[in-house]
Enzyme design. Structure first.
Site, PDB file in Angstrom:
ATOM      1  N   ASP A 184       0.872  -1.178   0.000  1.00 41.80           N
ATOM      2  CA  ASP A 184       0.000   0.000   0.000  1.00 41.80           C
ATOM      3  C   ASP A 184       0.906   1.225   0.000  1.00 41.80           C
ATOM      4  O   ASP A 184       2.043   1.177   0.484  1.00 41.80           O
ATOM      5  CB  ASP A 184      -0.910   0.012   1.243  1.00 41.80           C
ATOM      6  CG  ASP A 184      -2.047   1.017   1.094  1.00 41.80           C
ATOM      7  OD1 ASP A 184      -3.155   0.611   0.694  1.00 41.80           O
ATOM      8  OD2 ASP A 184      -1.827   2.232   1.344  1.00 41.80           O
TER       9      ASP A 184
ATOM     10  N   ASP B 137      -7.508  -3.646  -4.638  1.00 46.68           N
ATOM     11  CA  ASP B 137      -8.607  -2.748  -4.243  1.00 46.68           C
ATOM     12  C   ASP B 137      -8.151  -1.302  -4.456  1.00 46.68           C
ATOM     13  O   ASP B 137      -7.954  -0.551  -3.496  1.00 46.68           O
ATOM     14  CB  ASP B 137      -8.949  -3.008  -2.760  1.00 46.68           C
ATOM     15  CG  ASP B 137     -10.129  -2.186  -2.272  1.00 46.68           C
ATOM     16  OD1 ASP B 137     -10.787  -1.522  -3.093  1.00 46.68           O
ATOM     17  OD2 ASP B 137     -10.381  -2.197  -1.048  1.00 46.68           O
TER      18      ASP B 137
ATOM     19  N   CYS C 279     -14.122   0.808  -6.834  1.00 47.95           N
ATOM     20  CA  CYS C 279     -15.153   1.792  -6.470  1.00 47.95           C
ATOM     21  C   CYS C 279     -15.477   2.689  -7.662  1.00 47.95           C
ATOM     22  O   CYS C 279     -16.147   3.712  -7.493  1.00 47.95           O
ATOM     23  CB  CYS C 279     -14.718   2.616  -5.262  1.00 47.95           C
ATOM     24  SG  CYS C 279     -13.136   3.426  -5.482  1.00 47.95           S
TER      25      CYS C 279
END
Ligand SMILES: C[S@@+](CC[C@H](N)C(=O)[O-])C[C@H]1O[C@@H](n2cnc3c(N)ncnc32)[C@H](O)[C@@H]1O
Length: 451
Positions: free
Chosen positions: A325, A372, A399
């Site tokens: 990340d 994600d 998203c």
């Protein structure tokens, strides 16, 4: 056909709405057919006939908002929030909550229509209001000389004008309560700013960027922490993180333990790192990602792992999970969680796309890859690398259906060894048009699709 918009004398246009755009606006054409351009109309629903005021114009499209409803959809309801007509925090307050998940699934199906995909399954939210556990509001201090007051709320629709609201029905009530306490600290805050908040439904931590420590503010925060923790059944402010310039000061406890679920350990989460907006729907999302990834005894690569929302569940049965990340604080949180609970997770900070490029070039593979990304998606090159790096399954959580469509076109396109096993749309943020899509890919011809 001319490209001149037919307008009524008051400068408005009558538009028939046929569809929904991925931002949740109604999509339609001028009712009299005299303009070939597409309208994107905020606040309009399919099947409606609306009088529209123009807010933006392009040679191929127009943007507008509803000025008058001429024919209404059966899905239109009275917004539960009194400032819904002005506040930009929610754009779907006028949509029947029971219909929202399916409408979102329809939007995703429409965005993916050029690809060979199954009909997405809609997963409705367990609650339509009071669900939001993480939010950022804006404030503006008015008055001077000890008579300061604070305006607090989301920005307005199509503007950066603050919409002052003393209650937000979408926020978890504990978070709503704590955010409103900011009004009591107006004299020690800068003229404008924002407040971040996170809650577990009882405890709340706030984050104030751009606010330097100040003895009186510190004392006021400590007083609220003490008085709220003394009250038995109300919400509790447990801490506030002040981030003025390079100074990061915590007053009280500046993290919460969230999302522990049976054998899945919780993660420590502060107000500034990403977390899914809703606890209950997030639990369903994590369960689904687990069922789709089938990580038992597998080597799992997890991109965009954040604080470890999926990692902690994946690591329960995987041989090992390698995460990456870009957010320093999220990575440090996950590292601490992995060490504390002895989870087989290797945590790395960096850019997912760069890592994928390196792994693909070196011929490295993992049986399962979970990603994600933020709205931008992973991009075409990373999508090519991803299908080279994954050997069994890919679970892509998105998203943004438009960037998902672009990335999926590569991942299931000509020559790709992967096909879609499952496609699901979670309604994580009711009252908004936000979507959370989970696409599971498996090797072509391999057995095992939807759980
Ligand atoms: C939508 S959040 C998902 C986080 C986590 N999976 C969850 O469910 O809470 C996206 C995450 O991607 C991270 N991120 C954004 N761009 C990135 C990049 N280029 N490489 C790696 N991580 C990135 C952000 O820091 C954030 O934690």
């Amino acid at each position: 056909m001319s490209n001149t918009t037919p307008t009524t004398p008051s400068g408005t246009t009558i538009v028939e709405i046929r569809d929904l755009a991925h931002g949740g606006e109604g999509v339609g054409k001028a009712a009299d057919g005299s303009d070939a351009r597409v309208w994107f109309v905020e606040g309009a629903l399919p099947g409606e006939r609306v009088r529209v005021g123009v807010t933006g114009e392009h040679k191929r499209w127009l943007r507008g908002h509803v000025v008058e409803l001429l024919e209404r959809s059966a899905l239109r309801v009275q917004p539960p929030c009194p400032v819904a007509d002005r506040c930009g925090g929610c754009t779907w307050q006028h949509v029947d909550p029971a219909a929202q998940a399916q409408l979102k699934a329809d939007i995703v199906a429409n965005q993916l229509r050029r690809l060979e995909v199954p009909t997405p399954v809609a997963v409705p939210s367990p609650q339509a209001l009071g669900y939001r556990r993480r939010a950022r509001l804006h404030y503006r201090v008015t008055g001077a000389g000890g008579g300061q007051a604070l305006e607090l709320g989301f920005f307005g629709q199509r503007s950066h004008e603050l919409v002052d609201a003393d209650h937000c029905p979408v926020l978890d009530p504990a978070l709503d309560w704590a955010m409103q306490r900011l009004r009591e600290w107006a004299s020690w805050l800068p003229a404008t700013g924002s407040v971040h908040g996170i809650t577990n439904g009882v405890e709340v931590v706030l984050g104030l960027p751009g606010v330097r420590p100040h003895p009186e503010l510190d004392a006021a925060i400590r007083e609220l922490i003490a008085s709220s923790s003394a009250s038995e059944d109300g919400p509790t402010l447990v801490g506030v993180q002040l981030r003025g310039g390079r100074e990061h000061v915590g007053v009280g406890r500046t993290w919460l333990e969230l999302d522990g679920n049976g054998p899945i350990p919780p993660v420590a989460q502060g107000p500034f790192t990403f977390s899914q907006a809703q606890a209950r729907q997030n639990a369903a999302l994590v369960d689904h990602v687990m069922a789709m990834a089938q990580p038992a005894e597998r080597r799992v690569l997890e991109l965009h792992a954040g604080v470890g929302n999926f990692s902690r569940a994946l690591a329960r049965s995987a041989k090992r999970v390698w995460t990456i990340d870009g957010d320093r604080e999220a990575v440090a949180n996950l590292q601490r969680t992995a060490e504390r609970w002895g989870l087989p997770i290797n945590v790395k900070r960096g850019q997912a796309e760069k890592l994928l490029g390196k792994l693909a070039a070196g011929g490295r593979t993992y049986e399962i890859v979970v990603c994600d990304p933020p709205r931008a998606g992973i991009g075409v090159q990373a999508a090519k690398d991803l299908i080279a790096v994954a050997s069994e399954r890919i679970v892509y959580v998105s998203c943004d259906p438009a960037t998902l469509a672009r990335d999926l076109a590569v991942m299931i396109g000509a020559g790709s060894p992967f096909e879609i096993a499952d496609l699901r749309v979670f309604d994580m943020m009711p009252m908004t048009a936000e979507v959370e899509v989970v696409v599971t890919l498996k090797r072509r011809g391999a057995r095992g699709g939807a759980a």
